[in-house]
Scaffold this motif. Structure first.
Motif, PDB file in Angstrom:
ATOM      1  N   ALA A 263      -9.695  24.535  18.314  1.00 17.01           N
ATOM      2  CA  ALA A 263      -9.638  25.626  17.321  1.00 17.01           C
ATOM      3  C   ALA A 263      -8.646  26.638  17.737  1.00 17.01           C
ATOM      4  CB  ALA A 263     -11.135  26.283  17.853  1.00 17.01           C
ATOM      5  N   ASP A 264      -8.250  26.814  19.131  1.00 16.03           N
ATOM      6  CA  ASP A 264      -7.362  27.793  19.374  1.00 16.03           C
ATOM      7  C   ASP A 264      -5.884  27.254  19.005  1.00 16.03           C
ATOM      8  OD1 ASP A 264      -9.063  29.801  20.352  1.00 16.03           O
ATOM      9  OD2 ASP A 264      -8.867  28.887  22.346  1.00 16.03           O
ATOM     10  N   ARG A 265      -5.629  25.913  19.159  1.00 17.31           N
ATOM     11  CA  ARG A 265      -4.353  25.564  18.812  1.00 17.31           C
ATOM     12  C   ARG A 265      -4.185  25.699  17.242  1.00 17.31           C
ATOM     13  NH1 ARG A 265      -2.047  19.842  20.619  1.00 17.31           N
ATOM     14  NH2 ARG A 265      -0.745  20.698  19.232  1.00 17.31           N
ATOM     15  N   CYS A 266      -5.347  25.435  16.425  1.00 15.71           N
ATOM     16  CA  CYS A 266      -5.102  25.542  15.119  1.00 15.71           C
ATOM     17  C   CYS A 266      -4.491  26.966  14.552  1.00 15.71           C
ATOM     18  CB  CYS A 266      -6.379  25.273  14.402  1.00 15.71           C
ATOM     19  SG  CYS A 266      -6.973  23.619  14.020  1.00 15.71           S
ATOM     20  N   LYS A 267      -5.340  27.849  15.069  1.00 15.87           N
ATOM     21  CA  LYS A 267      -4.711  29.298  15.008  1.00 15.87           C
ATOM     22  C   LYS A 267      -3.475  29.753  15.421  1.00 15.87           C
ATOM     23  CE  LYS A 267      -6.472  33.831  16.085  1.00 15.87           C
ATOM     24  NZ  LYS A 267      -7.172  34.817  16.990  1.00 15.87           N
ATOM     25  N   LYS A 268      -3.082  29.145  16.604  1.00 20.31           N
ATOM     26  CA  LYS A 268      -1.858  29.340  17.075  1.00 20.31           C
ATOM     27  C   LYS A 268      -0.671  28.566  16.262  1.00 20.31           C
ATOM     28  CE  LYS A 268       1.240  28.328  21.299  1.00 20.31           C
ATOM     29  NZ  LYS A 268       1.066  27.852  22.570  1.00 20.31           N
TER      30      LYS A 268
ATOM     31  N   VAL B  69      -5.830  27.250   9.572  1.00 18.98           N
ATOM     32  CA  VAL B  69      -7.374  27.910   9.454  1.00 18.98           C
ATOM     33  C   VAL B  69      -8.293  26.636  10.121  1.00 18.98           C
ATOM     34  CG1 VAL B  69      -9.302  28.739   8.280  1.00 18.98           C
ATOM     35  CG2 VAL B  69      -7.126  29.438   7.930  1.00 18.98           C
ATOM     36  N   PHE B  70      -9.096  26.992  11.254  1.00 22.50           N
ATOM     37  CA  PHE B  70      -9.975  26.079  11.669  1.00 22.50           C
ATOM     38  C   PHE B  70     -11.507  26.402  11.101  1.00 22.50           C
ATOM     39  CE2 PHE B  70     -13.340  25.125  14.759  1.00 22.50           C
ATOM     40  CZ  PHE B  70     -13.388  23.782  14.960  1.00 22.50           C
ATOM     41  N   ILE B  71     -12.004  25.365  10.199  1.00 23.01           N
ATOM     42  CA  ILE B  71     -13.178  25.959   9.476  1.00 23.01           C
ATOM     43  C   ILE B  71     -14.423  25.940  10.420  1.00 23.01           C
ATOM     44  CG2 ILE B  71     -14.562  25.243   7.504  1.00 23.01           C
ATOM     45  CD1 ILE B  71     -12.087  24.016   6.288  1.00 23.01           C
TER      46      ILE B  71
END
Length: 496
Positions: free
Chosen positions: A92-97, A101-103
């Motif tokens: 989830a954090d990697r997606c944001k970085k 968007v992490f659903i």
């Protein structure tokens, strides 16, 4: 709303999310392992890309490969489904970085309830009832004995980072405690990379009840009703229903309010589930699942809320489209998880090729599946064939409809747990709604499964003989899967 979403999962849940995307006019990207190249979900998506070999660690858990595909295809968001990376705070954090968007909730939120010990502390501080037990991880046997004796036997030893019932063991006397703690630590370290274990009071005759949560990024939180998930094997759910047979308007109001309060305590966003154990009139927080649940169809059927669509809307920045007063549960829904597994052999997975597959249909029946005739259930992933969900005006009609729907299923080539589901639907205690998480053992359901399988073997052989088919061949097939083909024509039997 997003223009393109990558679904980082496989099978029926990948198709479920793709259906929601298609209705919202959102393009989809499937990712598949080598053995899933020709799977239905990969064909259903607008585009599909390979991400590695069959083992999940090299494909569906490979963050680098999944994120690379997301960037190359221009996907703005990733839906993780359930399992795999769905509750992985690092992903989830990697997606944001990386600007994707992490659903689902934030990595911080996932982490806050990923540890059962930490989650219990948070919920207790928020005024949510929790099961008595150790406040921290167990460091030594002396402290474990002190905790167990203070709350009273029996107790249950659990992995703090665990899930799916893995490593959970009941202890009824001090002499068993040391060995149980050591074995649970080993399982926890092997399965989750964290050997921390803790002790809780073991509730006698508990029921597993959960509340679906939806929360947006504007502080709006609602619950979408209750589900009962007490029919389990190895602490893993097999049959779920909504609403719970023991639910009253007053209890729903109280438990639902606590579920919303629990979500607010961790600043939750998107879809999630607050799980409780209910015993002798009291309920206790068990855990929170920060994803869409396998059993979400029963909630959708009785409320009319499309949970997958709400996930997409919330993740894209929209506010909730429902208020709590909009949520009404109408009728009754039951879901049976149809797996390729042998109920007579401790529900051991039974992978293989589906030589014939025909699902049921008709009024009030929903089938979520990612398989077809010729599809192979592999040993690499879970053995789910399909989720069979029915709706009725009341519980009796839902049970009758489920019995009819199970009767219509045709699965040839693998052993399934369909006879188990038939046995439960016929059980007088189930029909009365007298459920616990020990239901299978308490009511000797496996003995009833044996009777059903034997009866269906005989009927299958009789049918083959009556139609002039190849008796031995057809009888062998029907015996292998524990079912018989009631309305098959001579030509359909001969093709096997």
């Amino acid at each position: 709303m997003f223009k393109k979403v990558l679904i980082a999962n496989r099978g029926e849940i990948a198709i479920r999310v793709m259906r929601a995307c298609r209705e919202l006019d959102v393009k989809t990207v499937a990712v598949y392992s080598d053995v899933d190249k020709n799977a239905l979900f990969a064909k259903y998506a607008d585009e599909a890309r390979p991400i590695g070999p069959a083992p999940a660690s090299q494909s569906y858990l490979n963050m680098d490969n999944i994120l690379e595909v997301a960037h190359k295809t221009g996907a703005e968001a990733i839906h993780p489904g359930y399992g795999f990376l769905s509750e992985n705070e690092i992903f989830a954090d990697r997606c944001k970085k990386e600007g994707i968007v992490f659903i689902g909730p934030s990595g911080k939120t996932i982490e806050s309830v990923g540890s059962k010990i930490a989650a219990k502390k948070t919920m207790k501080a928020a005024g949510i009832p929790v099961i008595p037990g150790s406040k921290n991880g167990i460091d030594d046997l002396d402290s474990a004995v002190d905790v167990a004796e203070s709350i009273g036997y029996p107790v249950i030893v659990k992995a703090s980072a665990g899930g799916g019932g893995i490593g959970m063991k009941v202890v009824r006397k001090t002499e068993e405690l040391r060995e149980t703690i050591e074995s649970t630590r080993r399982v926890a370290k092997s399965s989750f990379g964290d050997a921390t274990v803790f002790i809780e009071k073991y509730l006698e005759e508990p029921r597993h009840i959960e509340f679906q949560i939806l929360a947006d990024s504007y502080g709006n939180i609602i619950h979408v009703g209750d589900r009962e998930c007490s029919i389990q094997r190895r602490h893993q759910k097999l049959i779920e229903e909504s609403p719970s047979p023991i639910m009253t308007p007053e209890l729903r109001e109280k438990m639902g309010s606590d579920a919303v309060k629990a979500a607010a305590a961790i600043n939750y966003t998107n879809a999630g589930t607050i799980e409780f154990l209910y015993s002798k009139g009291d309920y206790y927080f068990l855990e929170m699942n920060t994803r869409l649940q396998v059993e979400h169809p029963i909630t959708e059927i009785v409320t009319g809320v499309d949970l997958a669509k709400e996930q997409l809307r919330i993740a894209s920045g929209e506010a909730l489209t429902y208020k709590q007063s909009d949520i009404q549960q109408r009728g009754w829904a039951i879901e049976c998880r149809l797996n390729a597994e042998d109920p007579l052999n401790n529900f051991t997975p039974a992978p293989g090729k589906l030589r014939r597959y025909r699902s049921s249909g008709g009024p009030g029946v929903r089938v979520d599946s990612g398989v077809h005739t010729g599809f192979t259930i592999t040993p690499y992933y879970d053995s789910l064939i399909s989720k069979l969900t029915v709706w009725g005006r009341d519980r009796n009609e839902a049970i009758a409809r489920m019995k009819r729907a199970l009767y219509e299923y045709i699965i040839v080539g693998v052993t399934t747990n369909i006879p188990f589901h038939k046995a439960v639907m016929n059980n007088e205690y189930f029909r009365r709604g007298e459920l616990t998480t020990h239901f299978i053992e308490d009511h000797n359901i496996i003995k009833e499964v044996e009777k059903i399988i034997e009866a269906e073997k005989e009927k299958g052989a009789t049918l083959a003989s009556a139609l002039g088919a190849e008796d031995k061949k057809v009888a062998a097939i029907t015996a292998a899967v524990g079912t018989y083909i009631r309305n098959a024509k001579l030509g359909e039997l001969n093709e096997h």
